[in-house]
Motif scaffolding. Structure first.
Motif, mmCIF file in Angstrom:
data_model
loop_
_atom_site.group_PDB
_atom_site.id
_atom_site.type_symbol
_atom_site.label_atom_id
_atom_site.label_comp_id
_atom_site.label_asym_id
_atom_site.label_seq_id
_atom_site.Cartn_x
_atom_site.Cartn_y
_atom_site.Cartn_z
ATOM 1 N N LEU A 1 -4.266 -7.074 3.450
ATOM 2 C CA LEU A 1 -4.537 -6.251 2.269
ATOM 3 C C LEU A 1 -5.382 -7.055 1.282
ATOM 4 C CD1 LEU A 1 -1.011 -4.691 1.737
ATOM 5 C CD2 LEU A 1 -2.991 -3.694 2.882
ATOM 6 N N TYR A 2 -6.157 -6.328 0.468
ATOM 7 C CA TYR A 2 -6.924 -7.012 -0.573
ATOM 8 C C TYR A 2 -5.959 -7.342 -1.710
ATOM 9 C CZ TYR A 2 -10.407 -4.509 2.163
ATOM 10 O OH TYR A 2 -11.137 -3.996 3.193
ATOM 11 N N PRO A 3 -5.702 -8.635 -1.944
ATOM 12 C CA PRO A 3 -4.592 -9.004 -2.831
ATOM 13 C C PRO A 3 -4.788 -8.583 -4.285
ATOM 14 C CG PRO A 3 -5.838 -10.942 -2.135
ATOM 15 C CD PRO A 3 -6.366 -9.795 -1.347
ATOM 16 N N HIS A 4 -6.049 -8.417 -4.705
ATOM 17 C CA HIS A 4 -6.291 -8.125 -6.119
ATOM 18 C C HIS A 4 -6.419 -6.632 -6.391
ATOM 19 C CE1 HIS A 4 -9.988 -8.557 -3.910
ATOM 20 N NE2 HIS A 4 -10.549 -7.749 -4.770
ATOM 21 N N MET A 5 -6.220 -5.806 -5.353
ATOM 22 C CA MET A 5 -6.359 -4.366 -5.549
ATOM 23 C C MET A 5 -4.999 -3.686 -5.420
ATOM 24 S SD MET A 5 -9.718 -3.392 -3.392
ATOM 25 C CE MET A 5 -11.077 -4.539 -3.221
ATOM 26 N N THR A 6 -4.828 -2.599 -6.175
ATOM 27 C CA THR A 6 -3.587 -1.840 -6.066
ATOM 28 C C THR A 6 -3.556 -1.137 -4.718
ATOM 29 O OG1 THR A 6 -4.604 0.121 -6.991
ATOM 30 C CG2 THR A 6 -3.527 -1.371 -8.550
ATOM 31 N N GLU B 1 -6.239 1.399 -4.577
ATOM 32 C CA GLU B 1 -7.579 0.829 -4.373
ATOM 33 C C GLU B 1 -7.743 0.278 -2.967
ATOM 34 O OE1 GLU B 1 -8.447 -0.651 -8.934
ATOM 35 O OE2 GLU B 1 -7.243 -1.876 -7.591
ATOM 36 N N ASP C 1 0.313 2.378 -7.569
ATOM 37 C CA ASP C 1 -0.312 1.526 -8.585
ATOM 38 C C ASP C 1 0.187 0.096 -8.554
ATOM 39 O OD1 ASP C 1 -2.102 3.391 -9.745
ATOM 40 O OD2 ASP C 1 -0.322 4.458 -10.479
ATOM 41 N N ARG C 2 0.855 -0.258 -7.470
ATOM 42 C CA ARG C 2 1.325 -1.642 -7.365
ATOM 43 C C ARG C 2 0.315 -2.513 -6.640
ATOM 44 N NH1 ARG C 2 7.516 -1.959 -5.966
ATOM 45 N NH2 ARG C 2 8.324 -0.257 -7.231
ATOM 46 N N LEU C 3 0.437 -3.811 -6.889
ATOM 47 C CA LEU C 3 -0.367 -4.775 -6.138
ATOM 48 C C LEU C 3 0.406 -5.177 -4.880
ATOM 49 C CD1 LEU C 3 -1.605 -7.083 -9.033
ATOM 50 C CD2 LEU C 3 -2.976 -5.487 -7.697
#
Ligand SMILES: Nc1ncnc2c1ncn2[C@@H]1O[C@H](COP(=O)(O)OP(=O)(O)OP(=O)(O)O)[C@@H](O)[C@H]1O
Ligand SMILES: [Mg+2]
Lengths: 297, 359
Positions: free
Chosen positions: B86-91, B94, B128-130
Motif C-alpha cells: 500500500l502507499y503509506p502516505h495515502m488514505t 486514495e 479515511d484512514r492511513l
C-alpha cells in the motif's frame, strides 16, 4: 512520577559522570555563545569596546556592504539549495535502479566530491575557470563563445561558479541520504504502481517524494544552514575579497573580514553572526511548516 | 475474464534457469493455485505473467493476445502482494483510487468505483484512514480493493495471506472464495499452504524446481497423484512412504514385499513394474485400517501420539522408517508402545525408484 527519588549521593554520582562533558560543552560552546550575544551589543574598534545598546542593529540597516552580503547569501540559498536537492533526488532515484550497470561506480563518483580537500578542489575550479583555463578553451573550440569569459571578474558569472562549485561538492552528500531512504522502501510498492498503470513521473512525484519527505526536510535544513554559512569557497576563489565588487561576498565572509581584516570590530561582527542564527531559525521553521503533514500528524 | 496460455515459458537469471519450460492453459473464470515448496519458482512465474519479470523464452498469451512485451499496466491484470504494497502516505480511499487518476477516469466515477469496492470488502468505515492505522487483515482487504477497483480480467495473488494469523487466514480465505464467485474473474493464486490450495482452487498447479509436476483438480491430485512428489506434497499429514520391492507380477497386479517388515507381502493392483524392482509404497495416514481389516498387518513402535479430540495422530517407526497414522480418537490406546495396523492395497500407491507412479 512514582519513581523513588534518587538519594543525594546517587544524584551527585550522576552529575559527576556527566560533569566533564558538561564543563567542556559549557566552556567551548555555551560560554562563547552567550559571550557573542553580549558582544553583539558592544561598539568600538579593537579592544576598545563599550556598551552600545541597539547601535549595532541600527548600523546593520544602514550598512550597504552588509545588505549586499545578505542579498548574495540569499541568492546563493534560493538558487543553490533547490537545484542541489532536486539533483540529489534524481541521482538517488536513478542510482537506486537495480538494472543499472556500474551502480557502485556512479554512486562513489557522485559521493566523492564531498570528501575531497577543500583547497584542492577550489584550486582546480579556479584554474579551470581562469581566463585561459580549460573551460574557456573548450567553449571557444566549440565556437560557443568568441572571446574568453572572465569568470571571476564578471559579477554574474562569479556567482554562477560559486553555485556550481558547492553544488558539485554537496550533491552526492545529500544523495546518500536519499539512497539510504529509498533502499528501505518496499520494492513491491513501485511494482504495484507499475501494474496499476501509474506513469513513471507520477511514481516519482506521488510516491517517491512523499515517502522521502522527512529526509528531504532534513537535508534541506542542513543545506540551508550550510549555505547561510558559506565561506570557504568564496574565500578561496576570491582570495578573501568576495569580489568582484562584493558580488560573491557572503555573510560569513563579511564576518571574517570585519573581525580579522579591517580594523577589528568584534561587536559588530557578533551582531552579523546572530543575523545568521536568526535566519537559520526562521528558515528552518518555515521549512518545517511547509513539510508538516497537512492531514494529520 | 480472460483465459491464459503459457507455452514453453522459461526464465533465467544469468546462467541459472529457475523456470524450465512451463506449458499451462488457464480457462476464463478459473481459480488456479500455484503450489510448491519454497524457491520452486511460483512467484517468478506469477511475476512473469504480471510483466514484472522479463520472459526469457516461450510465449505468454492473455485473452488470446501475446503479452510477452506488453507493459504490465496493459495486460488487464491486477496483483495483490504479500507485503500489501500500500502507499503509506495515502488514505485507504486514495490508495484505491490513485491508479484510476492516470487512466483518465473522471473524479466522480473514481469515487463511485472506490465506494463500490469498499462496500464489497466492508471497508467503508476505514476509507479515511492511513495504512498504518489498519490491522493486517484490513490492509490486505485494501490491497484487494485496490485491485478490484481497476476491474481487471485476471487477478494475481502472491501469498496474500501469509502475513496473517491463523484465524484471520481462514476468514480471508473464505472472503477470497466469495469474491471470486461474485466477481467471476480469472484468478491465479500463489501459496505454499496446501490447505489454501485445496480449498480455494478449481485447478492446482504443483511446481517443483521450475517445472510443473502435475495440474489437476484438488481432489484429483489427492486421489490420483502423478508421482511421489505430488503425493507427498498434497494432503496433510504427509503421505507415508514404505520401501518395498516387487516379488511377483501377474496381469493387472503385482505382489510387493515390504523391506522393513519381513514376511509382509500382498498384491497391489498395477499393470506396470517388473519383478525385482525396488519401489515405494505410498499410504495416506487416514488409510491405515484396524488389524485384520486389510490385506496385511504391520506392527510399529510408537514414538508419540497426539490426541486432538476427534482424531489422533500416531507417530510410529519400523526399521528406521517413520510413519504417521491417523486414528479415530482412542483414549484407551494412550501410552501403548506398539501399534498394529492393516494396509489396504486398493488405497495404496506404487512409485518407481525415480518417483514416477506405477499404475
Ligand atoms: N532476482 C533474482 N536473481 C537470481 N535468482 C533469483 C531471483 N529471483 C528469484 N531467484 C531464484 O529463483 C528461484 C525461484 O524463486 P521464487 O521467488 O519464484 O520462489 P517461490 O516459489 O516464490 O518461493 P517462496 O515460496 O519462498 O516464495 C529461487 O531459487 C530464487 O533463488
Ligand atoms: Mg514467492
Amino acid at each position: 512520577m512514582a519513581y523513588a527519588r534518587l538519594d543525594r549521593r546517587e544524584q551527585l554520582t550522576g552529575w559527576a559522570f556527566i560533569a566533564p562533558a558538561l564543563v567542556l560543552l559549557g566552556l567551548f560552546m555555551i560560554y562563547p555563545i552567550i559571550w557573542s550575544l553580549w558582544m553583539s551589543f558592544q561598539v568600538g574598534k579593537g579592544m576598545n569596546l563599550s556598551f552600545g545598546g541597539f547601535a549595532n542593529i541600527e548600523r546593520l540597516t544602514k550598512d550597504p556592504v552588509f545588505l549586499r552580503a545578505l542579498g548574495n547569501t540569499f541568492i546563493f540559498f534560493i538558487i543553490q539549495v533547490p537545484i542541489m536537492i532536486t539533483l540529489a533526488l534524481l541521482f538517488a532515484v536513478a542510482l537506486n535502479d537495480s538494472t543499472l550497470r556500474f551502480r557502485g561506480l556512479f554512486r562513489t563518483a557522485i559521493f566523492l566530491p564531498c570528501v575531497t580537500s577543500l583547497i584542492a578542489y577550489s584550486t582546480i575550479f579556479k584554474s579551470m575557470f581562469a581566463t585561459d583555463g580549460v573551460v574557456n578553451q573548450a567553449l571557444m573550440a566549440l565556437h560557443i563563445i568568441g572571446s574568453p569569459i572572465g569568470w571571476f571578474t564578471d559579477p554574474f558569472w562569479a556567482k554562477v561558479i560559486v553555485i556550481l562549485a558547492i553544488t558539485w561538492r554537496w550533491t552526492g552528500y545529500n544523495m546518500i541520504f536519499y539512497l539510504a531512504a529509498l533502499q528501505n522502501v518496499d520494492r513491491s510498492i513501485y511494482e504495484a504502481a507499475r501494474i496499476d498503470g501509474v506513469p513513471a513521473w507520477a511514481r516519482f512525484t506521488h510516491i517517491t517524494i512523499p515517502m522521502l519527505k522527512p529526509v528531504i526536510l532534513f537535508t534541506t535544513v542542513i543545506s540551508t544552514i550550510g549555505t547561510l554559512q558559506l565561506f570557504d569557497e568564496v574565500y578561496n576563489f576570491t582570495a578573501g575579497s568576495g569580489g568582484p565588487s562584493d558580488s560573491t561576498l557572503t555573510l560569513s565572509l563579511y564576518i571574517y573580514n570585519l573581525t580579522f581584516k579591517f580594523m577589528p570590530s568584534f561587536g559588530y561582527s557578533a551582531t552579523v553572526s546572530w543575523v545568521i542564527v536568526v535566519l537559520v531559525g526562521i528558515l528552518s521553521f518555515l521549512q518545517f511548516l511547509v513539510a508538516r503533514d497537512r492531514r494529520r500528524t | 475474464m480472460s483465459s491464459l496460455k503459457l507455452s514453453g515459458v522459461r526464465k533465467s537469471y544469468g546462467h541459472v534457469e529457475v523456470i524450465k519450460g512451463v506449458d499451462l492453459e488457464i480457462k476464463s473464470k478459473e481459480f488456479v493455485v500455484f503450489v510448491g515448496p519454497s524457491g520452486c519458482g511460483k512467484s517468478t512465474l506469477l511475476r512473469m505473467i504480471a510483466g514484472l519479470e522479463h520472459i526469457s523464452a516461450g510465449d505468454l498469451e492473455i485473452g488470446g493476445t501475446r503479452m510477452n512485451d506488453v507493459d504490465p499496466s496493459k495486460r488487464g491484470i491486477a496483483m495483490v502482494f504479500q507485503s500489501y504494497a500500500l502507499y503509506p502516505h495515502m488514505t485507504v480511499r486514495e490508495n484505491m483510487g490513485f491508479a484510476l487518476r492516470f487512466a483518465g477516469v473522471a473524479k466522480d466515477q473514481i469515487a463511485r468505483q472506490v465506494q463500490d469496492a469498499a462496500r464489497i470488502l466492508a471497508l467503508e468505515p476505514l476509507l479515511d484512514r492511513l495504512p498504518k492505522e489498519l490491522s493486517g487483515g484490513q490492509r490486505q482487504r485494501v490491497a484487494i480493493g485496490r485491485a478490484i477497483v481497476r476491474n481487471p480480467e485476471v487477478f494475481l495473488f502472491d501469498e496474500p495471506l501469509s502475513n496473517l494469523d491463523a484465524e484471520l487466514r481462514v476468514h480471508m480465505r473464505i472472503e477470497i472464495a466469495r469474491l471470486h464467485k461474485e466477481l467471476q474473474t480469472t484468478v491465479i493464486y500463489v501459496t505454499h499452504d496446501q490447505v489454501e490450495a485445496m480449498t480455494l482452487a478449481d485447478t492446482i498447479v504443483v511446481l517443483r524446481d521450475g517445472v510443473i509436476e502435475q495440474v489437476g483438480r484438488p481432489l484429483d491430485l489427492y486421489d490420483n497423484p502423478a508421482n511421489q512428489f505430488v503425493a507427498g506434497f498434497i494432503g496433510s499429514p504427509k503421505m507415508n512412504f514404505l520401501a518395498a520391492s516387487i516379488v511377483e507380477k501377474s496381469a493387472g497386479s503385482v505382489t510387493v514385499a515390504l523391506r522393513n517388515h519381513s514376511g509382509v507381502q500382498f498384491t497391489v493392483p498395477a499393470s506396470g513394474g517388473a519383478v525385482g524392482e525396488d519401489v515405494t509404497l505410498g499410504v495416506r495416514a487416514e488409510h491405515f485400517g484396524e488389524p485384520g481389516a486389510g490385506a496385511a498387518d504391520i506392527r510399529l513402535n510408537v514414538d508419540v501420539a497426539e490426541h486432538l479430540g476427534s482424531t489422533s495422530y500416531v507417530y510410529a517407526n519400523a526399521g528406521g522408517e517413520s510413519l504417521i497414522i491417523e486414528r479415530e480418537e482412542s483414549r484407551n490406546e494412550m501410552g501403548q508402545e506398539h501399534i498394529t495396523v492393516s494396509i489396504s492395497p486398493e488405497r495404496a500407491f506404487l512409485f518407481d525408484s525415480k518417483g514416477q507412479r506405477i499404475r
